[in-house]
Design a protein around this motif. Structure first.
Motif, mmCIF file in Angstrom:
data_model
loop_
_atom_site.group_PDB
_atom_site.id
_atom_site.type_symbol
_atom_site.label_atom_id
_atom_site.label_comp_id
_atom_site.label_asym_id
_atom_site.label_seq_id
_atom_site.Cartn_x
_atom_site.Cartn_y
_atom_site.Cartn_z
ATOM 1 N N LEU A 157 0.829 -1.208 0.000
ATOM 2 C CA LEU A 157 0.000 0.000 0.000
ATOM 3 C C LEU A 157 0.863 1.258 0.000
ATOM 4 N N ARG A 158 1.941 1.242 0.783
ATOM 5 C CA ARG A 158 2.835 2.397 0.825
ATOM 6 C C ARG A 158 3.408 2.691 -0.560
ATOM 7 N N GLN A 159 3.773 1.632 -1.257
ATOM 8 C CA GLN A 159 4.301 1.777 -2.613
ATOM 9 C C GLN A 159 3.256 2.389 -3.545
ATOM 10 N N LEU A 160 2.008 1.932 -3.409
ATOM 11 C CA LEU A 160 0.929 2.475 -4.225
ATOM 12 C C LEU A 160 0.666 3.933 -3.888
ATOM 13 N N PHE A 161 0.640 4.269 -2.592
ATOM 14 C CA PHE A 161 0.383 5.657 -2.181
ATOM 15 C C PHE A 161 1.497 6.594 -2.637
ATOM 16 N N ASP A 162 2.708 6.077 -2.789
ATOM 17 C CA ASP A 162 3.802 6.892 -3.313
ATOM 18 C C ASP A 162 3.600 7.199 -4.798
ATOM 19 N N GLU A 163 2.953 6.284 -5.501
ATOM 20 C CA GLU A 163 2.754 6.449 -6.948
ATOM 21 C C GLU A 163 1.457 7.165 -7.295
ATOM 22 N N VAL A 164 0.443 7.005 -6.449
ATOM 23 C CA VAL A 164 -0.882 7.564 -6.731
ATOM 24 C C VAL A 164 -1.322 8.429 -5.560
ATOM 25 N N GLU A 165 -1.627 9.671 -5.823
ATOM 26 C CA GLU A 165 -2.098 10.577 -4.779
ATOM 27 C C GLU A 165 -3.623 10.532 -4.740
ATOM 28 N N LEU A 166 -4.156 9.739 -3.831
ATOM 29 C CA LEU A 166 -5.605 9.590 -3.724
ATOM 30 C C LEU A 166 -6.221 10.814 -3.059
ATOM 31 N N ASP A 167 -7.382 11.223 -3.550
ATOM 32 C CA ASP A 167 -8.119 12.321 -2.929
ATOM 33 C C ASP A 167 -9.065 11.810 -1.849
ATOM 34 N N LEU A 168 -9.357 10.500 -1.893
ATOM 35 C CA LEU A 168 -10.199 9.884 -0.870
ATOM 36 C C LEU A 168 -9.937 8.377 -0.883
ATOM 37 N N LEU A 169 -9.857 7.789 0.301
ATOM 38 C CA LEU A 169 -9.707 6.340 0.429
ATOM 39 C C LEU A 169 -10.887 5.812 1.232
ATOM 40 N N ILE A 170 -11.673 4.927 0.631
ATOM 41 C CA ILE A 170 -12.814 4.290 1.294
ATOM 42 C C ILE A 170 -12.404 2.871 1.665
ATOM 43 N N HIS A 171 -12.575 2.501 2.929
ATOM 44 C CA HIS A 171 -12.039 1.219 3.374
ATOM 45 C C HIS A 171 -12.894 0.608 4.473
ATOM 46 N N ASP A 172 -12.739 -0.702 4.667
ATOM 47 C CA ASP A 172 -13.386 -1.394 5.776
ATOM 48 C C ASP A 172 -12.631 -1.113 7.068
ATOM 49 N N GLU A 173 -13.314 -1.270 8.175
ATOM 50 C CA GLU A 173 -12.701 -0.972 9.473
ATOM 51 C C GLU A 173 -11.499 -1.874 9.743
ATOM 52 N N LYS A 174 -11.544 -3.129 9.282
ATOM 53 C CA LYS A 174 -10.458 -4.063 9.573
ATOM 54 C C LYS A 174 -9.161 -3.693 8.866
ATOM 55 N N GLN A 175 -9.219 -2.806 7.865
ATOM 56 C CA GLN A 175 -8.005 -2.381 7.166
ATOM 57 C C GLN A 175 -7.346 -1.155 7.812
ATOM 58 N N THR A 176 -7.923 -0.618 8.883
ATOM 59 C CA THR A 176 -7.435 0.631 9.475
ATOM 60 C C THR A 176 -5.966 0.549 9.877
ATOM 61 N N ALA A 177 -5.596 -0.495 10.590
ATOM 62 C CA ALA A 177 -4.218 -0.608 11.082
ATOM 63 C C ALA A 177 -3.222 -0.694 9.929
ATOM 64 N N THR A 178 -3.559 -1.459 8.888
ATOM 65 C CA THR A 178 -2.661 -1.594 7.732
ATOM 66 C C THR A 178 -2.489 -0.261 7.024
ATOM 67 N N ILE A 179 -3.560 0.497 6.903
ATOM 68 C CA ILE A 179 -3.503 1.812 6.250
ATOM 69 C C ILE A 179 -2.619 2.754 7.059
ATOM 70 N N GLU A 180 -2.745 2.719 8.379
ATOM 71 C CA GLU A 180 -1.902 3.568 9.232
ATOM 72 C C GLU A 180 -0.437 3.167 9.107
ATOM 73 N N GLN A 181 -0.160 1.861 9.065
ATOM 74 C CA GLN A 181 1.217 1.390 8.903
ATOM 75 C C GLN A 181 1.804 1.821 7.559
ATOM 76 N N ALA A 182 0.941 1.944 6.556
ATOM 77 C CA ALA A 182 1.396 2.355 5.232
ATOM 78 C C ALA A 182 1.675 3.858 5.161
ATOM 79 N N GLY A 183 1.308 4.589 6.205
ATOM 80 C CA GLY A 183 1.606 6.021 6.261
ATOM 81 C C GLY A 183 0.639 6.888 5.485
#
Length: 521
Positions: free
Chosen positions: A123-149
């Motif tokens: 995810l970190r690699q993707l976020f470096d390549e693509v600047e998202l204006d909004l990310l919609i996600h399930d609650e269980k992905q919260t920790a992974t998203i935070e770890q990805a910065g």
């Protein structure tokens, strides 16, 4: 040719009547040619008929349209989504995801469908390549998203208190008809792209953009209607992930046809069997691993199935015969790629006589088997193994006239049926011979004591490369490596013999039903 496909599809959908043409033109005038057009036609045609069922709720086509239109307005006003903006989805299958995909498409932004099993590093690699204006996600992905910065705007799919799709719908539930009618939907020139990712769990994902286009998808749409007989069926179950191209295509097809569609987050054979029996599901989209698990769990629960659309991975040896014995002739094998979409269909009749075929190419698709080592890259003759290359019009990443190298290795027989031998990066060169691991795996599962098998290539000092087999035995089966080696010598060529055989309790698979070779290496 395009007009012919269009008329054929409209005729099958009963949209060539005066009322049908009126609904079609009204939808095109209101929405242009993005996904909201599809939903508008379904809403005006099917109205109060049930559209979607998940673990939380049931919605009709009218409600799905109204909710998606409300969300589209909120996405514009609150999050600034519009043409050239980018929104990512990191969700399992549920109605909030479907609503939000339609709503985001209605803003004209680019939609990124992401694999919720992606690691923080991916995810970190993707976020470096693509600047998202909004990310919609399930609650269980919260920790992974935070770890990805990730530090951009985000929104939960469902949440009791924090900003989420369900919360937004509650806030705009009192919008008047006039307010809904004022929500703008982009014109054709402003429609955004749907970005699908290849891979995503085992390596670097490649982004493949698709533009919502009526004409690009007519040939596969017509092929599915004609060969799978979907028009006469009423209830469907999507077991495959919607974020994957196969799952999304099946979803949009069922919406267009006005089917009642059941979706669930994740897959469990017991739950899937229970849902099929309870809703009397007639058509289901699966990967072969899902189908095999359901058959082994409770074949009696699957008796309502008339059409099983299997795709995403090769059929296991004997699976077609097992389905035919338990459920009759209802299994269809679909082959396509993220880049090109649906290319090939095998009918139950095809599988009865050619158990390993992926079928014949659909009209409107050009498909060749090419020996890519030759400088002229001319098509192989019947029976010669090469890489499958396709021409189709669904992708923006490739020009319409460019040949897409699928990365799949296979051959075509004299009757025009295609067969897969594996992936180009799976092929092993052993003492100068091209060896395909999947061919040995197919032989291994023919042994009555073997439940499943996966084969990979490993380095070898004498031969360059050799094969290594991972074998999962059937319950209470007894088999030694020496016994299996002796049995194999009567079945395969010398260069196909594995250097090593490892017995495992359970073979690992990805969420898409493909062997997870990364865990085996």
């Amino acid at each position: 040719m395009r007009l012919m496909y269009l008329l054929a599809v409209l005729a099958k959908m009963k949209l060539l009547t005066p009322a049908g043409i009126g609904r079609l033109l009204a939808a095109l005038f209101r929405c242009g040619t993005n996904l909201m057009t599809l939903l508008k036609i379904a809403q005006s045609t099917h109205g109060q008929k049930i559209a979607l069922v998940d673990e939380r709720e049931t919605v009709c086509f009218q409600q799905l349209w109204t909710d998606s239109l409300r969300l589209s307005g909120v996405f514009k006003e609150k999050y600034g989504l519009a043409k050239s903006k980018q929104v990512g989805f990191l969700c399992q299958n549920h109605i909030a995801l479907v609503r939000a995909i339609f709503a985001a498409s209605g803003t004209g932004c680019d939609v990124y469908l992401l694999n919720p099993e992606m690691s923080a590093g991916q995810l970190r690699q993707l976020f470096d390549e693509v600047e998202l204006d909004l990310l919609i996600h399930d609650e269980k992905q919260t920790a992974t998203i935070e770890q990805a910065g990730y530090a951009g705007a985000s929104l939960y799919s469902y949440h009791e208190h924090l900003p989420a799709i369900n919360q937004l719908l509650g806030e705009c539930s009192d919008w008047s008809d006039e307010r809904l009618a004022s929500v703008p939907v982009p014109a054709r020139s402003s429609a955004g792209k749907i970005m699908l990712l290849t891979g995503g769990t085992t390596g670097r994902a490649k982004k493949v953009p698709h533009k919502p286009s009526l004409f690009h998808y007519l040939p596969p749409f017509l092929a599915l209607l004609s060969q799978l007989g979907l028009l006469r069926l009423n209830t469907a179950y999507i077991a495959t992930p919607i974020y994957h191209g196969y799952g999304l295509a099946i979803l949009l097809l069922f919406v267009a046809l006005g089917k009642k569609t059941v979706i669930t987050p994740g897959f469990a054979a017991a739950k899937a069997c229970e849902l099929i029996a309870r809703h009397k599901v007639e058509v289901v989209s699966v990967v072969p691993l899902m189908l095999r698990k359901m058959l082994h769990h409770d074949p009696a629960a699957l008796q309502s199935l008339v059409c099983i659309a299997s795709g995403g991975a090769p059929l296991a040896t004997g699976l077609a015969a097992e389905v035919s014995a338990e459920l009759g002739d209802c299994l269809y094998n679909l082959y396509g790629t993220t880049e090109a979409g649906l290319c090939v269909i095998a009918t139950p009749g095809d599988l009865r006589h050619r158990a390993h075929t992926i079928g014949q190419k659909i009209p409107g698709v050009r498909l060749h088997v090419r020996n890519v080592r030759n400088s002229d890259q001319r098509p192989c003759k019947a029976g010669e193994i090469g890489q499958l290359c396709v021409k189709a019009g669904g992708s923006l990443f490739f020009k319409r006239q460019a040949w897409i190298e699928t990365g799949d290795v296979g051959y075509r027989d004299a009757a025009g049926y295609y067969y897969l031998c594996g992936r180009t990066d799976d092929m092993v060169v052993s003492a100068g011979e091209n060896v395909y691991p999947v061919e040995l795996a197919r032989v291994l599962v023919e042994h009555p004591a073997i439940e499943d098998a996966t084969v990979i290539g490993i380095p070898d000092e004498a031969f360059g490369q050799r094969l290594k087999a991972f074998v999962q035995l059937a319950s209470h089966a007894g088999l030694t490596e020496t016994q299996l080696q002796q049995w194999l010598r009567q079945k395969v060529a010398r260069y196909q013999m594995p250097k090593e055989i490892v017995f495992v309790e359970q073979l690992p698979y990805t969420e898409l039903g493909k062997p997870d070779r990364k865990q085996l290496m």
